[in-house]
Motif scaffolding. Sequence first.
Motif, short mmCIF file in Angstrom:
data_model
loop_
_atom_site.label_atom_id
_atom_site.label_comp_id
_atom_site.label_asym_id
_atom_site.label_seq_id
_atom_site.Cartn_x
_atom_site.Cartn_y
_atom_site.Cartn_z
N UNK A 12 30.54 2.18 -15.69
CA UNK A 12 29.44 1.48 -14.99
C UNK A 12 28.29 2.46 -14.80
N UNK A 13 27.08 2.01 -15.09
CA UNK A 13 25.92 2.87 -14.95
C UNK A 13 24.75 2.05 -14.46
N UNK A 14 23.80 2.72 -13.82
CA UNK A 14 22.65 2.00 -13.27
C UNK A 14 21.45 2.91 -13.23
N UNK A 15 20.29 2.33 -13.41
CA UNK A 15 19.04 3.03 -13.17
C UNK A 15 18.67 2.82 -11.72
N UNK A 16 17.90 3.76 -11.11
CA UNK A 16 17.46 3.54 -9.74
C UNK A 16 16.73 2.22 -9.63
N UNK A 17 17.06 1.43 -8.61
CA UNK A 17 16.46 0.11 -8.45
C UNK A 17 15.13 0.24 -7.71
N UNK A 18 14.05 0.07 -8.47
CA UNK A 18 12.71 0.16 -7.88
C UNK A 18 12.38 -1.18 -7.24
N UNK A 19 11.93 -1.16 -6.01
CA UNK A 19 11.80 -2.39 -5.23
C UNK A 19 10.85 -3.40 -5.85
N UNK A 20 9.81 -2.93 -6.57
CA UNK A 20 8.86 -3.88 -7.12
C UNK A 20 9.20 -4.29 -8.55
N UNK A 21 10.39 -3.93 -9.04
CA UNK A 21 10.84 -4.35 -10.36
C UNK A 21 12.09 -5.21 -10.20
N UNK A 22 12.15 -6.27 -10.99
CA UNK A 22 13.34 -7.12 -10.95
C UNK A 22 14.54 -6.32 -11.44
N UNK A 23 15.70 -6.62 -10.88
CA UNK A 23 16.93 -5.89 -11.20
C UNK A 23 17.83 -6.77 -12.06
N UNK A 24 18.14 -6.29 -13.26
CA UNK A 24 18.98 -7.01 -14.21
C UNK A 24 20.30 -6.26 -14.37
N UNK A 25 21.40 -6.98 -14.27
CA UNK A 25 22.73 -6.42 -14.48
C UNK A 25 23.29 -6.94 -15.80
N UNK A 26 23.63 -6.03 -16.72
CA UNK A 26 24.20 -6.39 -18.02
C UNK A 26 25.71 -6.22 -17.95
N UNK A 27 26.45 -7.28 -18.25
CA UNK A 27 27.91 -7.23 -18.20
C UNK A 27 28.46 -7.53 -19.59
N UNK A 28 29.02 -6.51 -20.24
CA UNK A 28 29.57 -6.67 -21.59
C UNK A 28 30.57 -5.54 -21.83
N UNK A 29 31.74 -5.87 -22.36
CA UNK A 29 32.74 -4.82 -22.58
C UNK A 29 32.47 -4.02 -23.84
N UNK A 30 31.57 -4.48 -24.69
CA UNK A 30 31.23 -3.75 -25.91
C UNK A 30 30.00 -2.88 -25.66
N UNK A 31 30.14 -1.61 -25.96
CA UNK A 31 29.07 -0.66 -25.67
C UNK A 31 27.82 -0.95 -26.50
N UNK A 32 27.99 -1.34 -27.75
CA UNK A 32 26.83 -1.55 -28.62
C UNK A 32 25.87 -2.60 -28.08
N UNK A 33 26.34 -3.84 -27.87
CA UNK A 33 25.44 -4.86 -27.30
C UNK A 33 24.93 -4.49 -25.91
N UNK A 34 25.78 -3.84 -25.12
CA UNK A 34 25.38 -3.46 -23.76
C UNK A 34 24.19 -2.50 -23.79
N UNK A 35 24.29 -1.47 -24.67
CA UNK A 35 23.21 -0.49 -24.74
C UNK A 35 21.97 -1.07 -25.42
N UNK A 36 22.18 -1.97 -26.36
CA UNK A 36 21.02 -2.62 -26.99
C UNK A 36 20.22 -3.43 -25.96
N UNK A 37 20.93 -4.18 -25.13
CA UNK A 37 20.25 -4.94 -24.09
C UNK A 37 19.55 -4.02 -23.10
N UNK A 38 20.19 -2.90 -22.78
CA UNK A 38 19.56 -1.95 -21.87
C UNK A 38 18.24 -1.45 -22.45
N UNK A 39 18.25 -1.10 -23.73
CA UNK A 39 17.03 -0.60 -24.37
C UNK A 39 15.93 -1.67 -24.39
N UNK A 40 16.32 -2.92 -24.63
CA UNK A 40 15.33 -4.00 -24.68
C UNK A 40 14.68 -4.23 -23.32
N UNK A 41 15.47 -4.16 -22.24
CA UNK A 41 15.01 -4.59 -20.92
C UNK A 41 14.54 -3.47 -20.01
#
Length: 409
Positions: free
Chosen positions: A1-30
């Motif tokens: 489990x990993x997280x970026x600091x949650x900045x109050x004026x930015x929406x917070x998105x949680x990505x839930x996926x057991x596969x690292x590839x799609x999980x990291x791809x979504x992280x890079x996109x968002x």
Amino acid sequence: MSAEPHVSDRAHVLIVDDEQGPRESLRMILSGRYAVSAAGNGNEALDVLRTTEVDLVTVDLNMPGMRGDELMRTIRSEFPQTEIIVITGCGSVETAIEGIRHGVFDYLTKPFDVVQVSASVERALDRHQDRARMVEFLGGIGRILGRNRDTEIVLEELDASPLAQERVREVLEGAALGPDTGRRGQGGPRTIEFLEVLAETIESRDLFMRGHARRVTFLADLIGARLCLSRDERERLQIAAFLHDIGKVGAPSDLLSGEVMLEPHRLEAIQPHPAIGERLLRPLDLDATIATVVRHHHERYDGTGYPDGTAGEDIPLGARIIGIVEAFDAMTCERPYSRTQTHDEALAELLRESGRQFDPNLVQIFHELVMSGAADAVDQAGTLASVLPETALSIQRPGALDQNKRGAA
């Protein structure tokens, strides 16, 4: 489990996926636009949700341990305001139906498209923001009007009108946000619809006031046009005119029904509505001058009005305009306790109160407009959304409506 600091004026998105590839791809996109956390399974996701405010969760359905559908059920139970987007490689008609049952905003399949994912996340966060604003608005009504009148009562009043019910559902639940998609933090057509629902709810409690907001808006804009106000200033005037009585949402129903004239001791129950209206509008993405005009539309030119006793040109121009046309509409519409006045009779009353209740220059302008026939089409006045462009509520520049001047042509 990993997280970026949650900045109050930015929406917070949680990505839930057991596969690292799609999980990291979504992280890079968002991650360029949003605060992003990631979880490899359902239990990790719930740990994040229970310790951090999350606006949106993307969920993979086929995960070891807690499956995606079970995670969605838990999210809906514990965090009902959190939006959900399913992004899965094992989609089917059955799983799509299950997602709909859990209030999923969108259902995407792998391999996902960057543009598709970005657009879906943006739309989902816009809907999340709309819901939050509605809750804040209705909660503010409860706080302002006292604990004996909570948001459920206001919602019941909205539900009393089938049209209002339909439009609230469109505003809060519609996935297609229309042309203002992507302008987060700014108003747009859906904000206008939301405000129209509230204004029309007030009118639904008074059979004799149906269409009042539309007529006042139409007449106020006639004066604004004659004064050669800019397009932006006229748009703000129209919005303020349509919403001028929004503070009456908490007034006793018998006072709004117009069944009796207001006695002095009962007038106190209705007098706070301009200030209440201002407070209700402040949290919304409206130009601040609109709320100020709403606050002052019952001031009198001689300084004996309410809520602040402001006088003369210290009263905002928009408020002076609305005060005149609102009085004219009230006099020329049917009331159970008084005879409907003709246009000539109402104009004569405005002239008698010129310099006392009303700005004399504006009364003269309005008199000329009515006598010219410009006001004859008032009963054909449309909705606020039909007369304003899409950008009307994104205006942030102060204008003449809030300035202490007449703005004469």
